[in-house]
Design a protein around this motif. Structure first.
Motif, PDB file in Angstrom:
ATOM      1  N   PRO A  54       4.742  58.064  17.935  1.00 56.99           N
ATOM      2  CA  PRO A  54       4.246  59.441  17.928  1.00 56.99           C
ATOM      3  C   PRO A  54       3.136  59.609  16.905  1.00 56.99           C
ATOM      4  CG  PRO A  54       6.220  59.296  16.610  1.00 56.99           C
ATOM      5  CD  PRO A  54       5.984  57.915  17.170  1.00 56.99           C
ATOM      6  N   HIS A  55       2.457  60.752  16.950  1.00 54.17           N
ATOM      7  CA  HIS A  55       1.434  61.078  15.971  1.00 54.17           C
ATOM      8  C   HIS A  55       2.102  61.814  14.817  1.00 54.17           C
ATOM      9  CE1 HIS A  55      -2.229  60.050  18.316  1.00 54.17           C
ATOM     10  NE2 HIS A  55      -1.368  60.145  19.300  1.00 54.17           N
ATOM     11  N   PHE A  56       2.086  61.205  13.655  1.00 52.58           N
ATOM     12  CA  PHE A  56       2.754  61.794  12.499  1.00 52.58           C
ATOM     13  C   PHE A  56       1.831  62.806  11.825  1.00 52.58           C
ATOM     14  CE2 PHE A  56       4.848  57.705  13.074  1.00 52.58           C
ATOM     15  CZ  PHE A  56       6.181  58.097  13.040  1.00 52.58           C
ATOM     16  N   SER A  57       1.808  64.003  12.366  1.00 51.82           N
ATOM     17  CA  SER A  57       0.896  65.019  11.831  1.00 51.82           C
ATOM     18  C   SER A  57       1.264  65.428  10.418  1.00 51.82           C
ATOM     19  CB  SER A  57       0.906  66.257  12.740  1.00 51.82           C
ATOM     20  OG  SER A  57       2.217  66.772  12.876  1.00 51.82           O
ATOM     21  N   SER A  58       2.498  65.143  10.002  1.00 48.21           N
ATOM     22  CA  SER A  58       2.919  65.512   8.651  1.00 48.21           C
ATOM     23  C   SER A  58       2.462  64.504   7.603  1.00 48.21           C
ATOM     24  CB  SER A  58       4.447  65.654   8.592  1.00 48.21           C
ATOM     25  OG  SER A  58       5.066  64.417   8.932  1.00 48.21           O
ATOM     26  N   HIS A  59       1.885  63.376   8.048  1.00 52.04           N
ATOM     27  CA  HIS A  59       1.403  62.363   7.101  1.00 52.04           C
ATOM     28  C   HIS A  59      -0.077  62.125   7.380  1.00 52.04           C
ATOM     29  CE1 HIS A  59       1.017  58.709   4.750  1.00 52.04           C
ATOM     30  NE2 HIS A  59       2.213  58.950   4.234  1.00 52.04           N
ATOM     31  N   ILE A  60      -0.924  62.769   6.599  1.00 54.76           N
ATOM     32  CA  ILE A  60      -2.345  62.785   6.891  1.00 54.76           C
ATOM     33  C   ILE A  60      -2.961  61.389   6.883  1.00 54.76           C
ATOM     34  CG2 ILE A  60      -2.901  63.261   4.462  1.00 54.76           C
ATOM     35  CD1 ILE A  60      -5.316  64.852   5.449  1.00 54.76           C
ATOM     36  N   TYR A  61      -2.505  60.500   5.968  1.00 52.34           N
ATOM     37  CA  TYR A  61      -3.130  59.189   5.854  1.00 52.34           C
ATOM     38  C   TYR A  61      -2.728  58.280   7.009  1.00 52.34           C
ATOM     39  CZ  TYR A  61      -3.865  61.149   1.266  1.00 52.34           C
ATOM     40  OH  TYR A  61      -4.215  61.991   0.242  1.00 52.34           O
ATOM     41  N   LEU A  62      -1.467  58.359   7.431  1.00 52.16           N
ATOM     42  CA  LEU A  62      -1.052  57.585   8.591  1.00 52.16           C
ATOM     43  C   LEU A  62      -1.694  58.130   9.861  1.00 52.16           C
ATOM     44  CD1 LEU A  62       0.569  55.324   9.812  1.00 52.16           C
ATOM     45  CD2 LEU A  62       2.567  56.836   9.890  1.00 52.16           C
ATOM     46  N   GLN A  63      -1.837  59.435   9.940  1.00 53.15           N
ATOM     47  CA  GLN A  63      -2.500  60.032  11.090  1.00 53.15           C
ATOM     48  C   GLN A  63      -3.939  59.521  11.209  1.00 53.15           C
ATOM     49  OE1 GLN A  63      -1.440  61.777  13.507  1.00 53.15           O
ATOM     50  NE2 GLN A  63      -3.365  62.414  14.468  1.00 53.15           N
ATOM     51  N   ARG A  64      -4.631  59.434  10.083  1.00 54.63           N
ATOM     52  CA  ARG A  64      -5.993  58.902  10.111  1.00 54.63           C
ATOM     53  C   ARG A  64      -5.997  57.440  10.563  1.00 54.63           C
ATOM     54  NH1 ARG A  64      -7.928  61.306   4.210  1.00 54.63           N
ATOM     55  NH2 ARG A  64      -8.075  63.503   4.842  1.00 54.63           N
TER      56      ARG A  64
END
Length: 576
Positions: A54-64
């Protein structure tokens, strides 16, 4: 010499991986994973609609990282010169599912970077303990994809974790200036190689290129001029970019030695500034021009130093703060009348350094709540050093650069944790010759037995740390050599270092890569196969191909062999 056909360089390679516990397969990864199993030669096409879920929107660096790797996987179109022969599945792979145990784990010393990867016809799963381990797994997955119509191996299992938690690269931005863009490109290449520490040697005697809010005059007068300093915004950009790539940024302000650049703003606290020779004319006042050291007896020294350290701790997020303390020159100190009186009345140079450390180390560790990192000289210096009691082992890390394994052993036996940067193996500037001008020692036409430094053949061409450290030399190094199992536990890892007397951003990529890649693999998974034999030949084939893939990704890594060797694996090996 005939030129090589240019069209050959448009091909980029999928390199050959030798699993640690088996014969060579046709999978290609750098650095080599801890464990890999691919019992069949089966692959599956990648769907044009492939996504990472999934897209981890709560973790900005992993999302990037997810956005970045999705784009890379779908667009790279890696074309191996020697394509693997595979049985292609009729279905397609539409997604990679991420599962992370602790999404809140910060990027800090010792963070868990392990991951597991499984790819089958029904889907792919990447499981990691932390977001930072997930980033390492995403890099591995990206290297498994190849072809104009991309395919990826199936029935594949990988478990991977690093041998060392500290896998670093030091870049000196004082002797020559590097743009923010070139630093960001370096961090991106570190991410490709699963390195996790960018040691930013920001200042030295030559320049003070960082603008600090409490001490703006240090950069205003000590940098090389307009456009050659790093603003607060620049620093934040570099740190944020590092986090998005799983790379910590550790700042170093070298002191009390290597501080000539401070003298432009504060001449009263710097001894022997811009005076390379002592009054006698026979004693050098520094290891190299320019000269200048902070005066431990001047009261204003400590106010300026505390302002610098406080600003660093505000700007930089990392737990480590590197405070230098290498190559203190006693003759430079003694050019100051107060220091000369102190020595003449029975004081020692060791006491001067202890005074400086006693007034700055607690400020780093107690007031700023950081772990202090120093070069080994502070404890082992041949001319000036402090007593171990001055440096508490629980709040101090030492970085060793001299005498190969000897000093590493001395440091860990004293109870300190250590970062290894042996100049005999890990100094990437070594072997490029001397850089000071008007040096008549090069005018030697025939070898003289008494001239060991500058004779050619047999000499070192003026480089104190010659010869050039080839990737093989880097790859050969075992940083735990001659340590007991208990002593080895105190080795955090290693750092290659690029000192910049003869480097700037125009040559940066080639100076760093792929030699730094060699260190990256050794620090991640070692340099030996399961029976303990070093894997030189197999690593040569993979590094050749990894170099071409890095070039395709925008990193101008230098070649390590003729392209013919890549096309004929094993034929360029000296030994069978």
């Amino acid at each position: 010499m005939a030129s090589k056909p240019f069209f050959l360089f448009s091909f980029f390679l999928l390199f050959l991986l030798l699993p640690i516990s088996s014969l060579p397969s046709t999978l290609n990864l750098w650095p080599q994973p801890t464990s890999i199993s691919w019992p069949t030669s089966a692959a599956i096409p990648l769907s044009p609609c492939f996504s990472i879920q999934p897209h981890f929107s709560s973790h900005i660096y992993l999302q990037r990282a997810i956005i970045r790797y999705t784009r890379l996987i779908l667009s790279e179109r890696h074309r191996p010169i020697i394509p693997p022969v595979v049985n292609l599945s009729s279905s397609s792979l539409s997604s990679l599912h991420l599962s992370i145990s602790d999404l809140s784990a910060p990027l800090q010393p010792g963070v868990d970077e392990s991951y597991s990867l499984y790819i089958s016809t029904s889907g792919a799963t990447l499981t990691a303990a932390t977001p930072w381990g997930a980033m390492r797994g995403l890099e591995t997955f990206s290297q498994l994809v190849w072809g104009h119509q991309p395919v990826v191996p199936i029935r594949l299992r990988i478990f991977d974790k690093p041998l060392f938690t500290h896998r670093g690269l030091l870049l000196d931005t004082s002797r020559n200036f590097y743009s923010v863009r070139s630093i960001l490109r370096t961090i991106r290449a570190m991410n490709y190689n699963k390195m996790n520490v960018f040691h930013w040697h920001i200042t030295d005697s030559q320049s003070f290129p960082i603008v600090l809010p409490s001490e703006p005059e240090l950069a205003a007068k000590g940098s090389y001029g307009s456009g050659m300093s790093y603003s607060t915004r620049d620093v934040k950009r570099i740190i944020q970019y590092g986090l998005s790539h799983g790379v910590r940024v550790i700042p170093e302000i070298d002191m009390p030695g290597h501080t000539a650049s401070w003298a432009e703003a504060y001449p009263e606290i710097v001894t022997c500034a811009n005076r390379f020779w002592a009054p006698t004319g026979k004693t050098a006042l520094a290891a190299e021009p320019g000269t200048g050291e902070l005066n431990p007896l001047h009261v204003n020294t400590y106010q300026v130093v505390q302002n610098v350290l406080r600003d660093l701790s505000t700007l930089f997020l990392d737990q480590y703060l590197h405070a230098g303390a290498d190559e203190v020159n006693t003759a430079c100190w003694e050019t100051d009348p107060a220091v000369a009186r102190f020595i003449s009345t029975g004081g020692t140079h060791d006491q001067l350094l202890e005074k400086f450390i006693n007034l700055t180390h607690p400020y780093i560790t107690d007031t700023l709540n950081r772990t202090a990192v120093y070069w080994e000289d502070v404890l082992l210096g041949p001319d000036v050093k402090v007593r171990p009691a001055t440096l508490p082992t629980e709040s101090t890390i030492l970085q060793t650069w001299n005498n190969r394994a000897k000093n590493t052993k001395r440091i860990v036996q004293a109870g300190y944790q250590v970062i290894v940067s042996s100049s005999d193996f890990y100094y990437l500037d070594c072997g490029h010759g001397g850089w000071v001008g008007n040096d008549s020692r090069y005018d030697v036409q025939e070898a003289e037995p008494s001239d060991e430094l500058f004779n050619d053949p047999g000499g070192n061409g003026g480089s104190w740390c010659a010869p050039y450290k080839s990737w093989q030399r880097v790859y050969d190094y075992d940083i735990l050599h001659n340590l007991t199992e208990e002593e080895a536990k105190r080795v955090l890892g290693g750092e290659v270092a690029l000192w910049s007397e003869q480097a700037d951003e125009t040559v940066l990529d080639a100076k760093l890569w792929p030699r730094t890649s060699a260190a990256a693999e050794v620090l991640w998974s070692g340099n030996r196969v399961s029976d303990g034999i070093k894997r030189y030949a197999e690593a040569t084939d993979r590094l050749n191909e990894w170099r071409y893939r890095m070039v395709r990704r925008g990193i101008q890594a230098e070649p390590i062999q003729p392209l013919w060797c890549v096309l004929h694996p094993g034929m360029c090996n000296l030994e069978q």
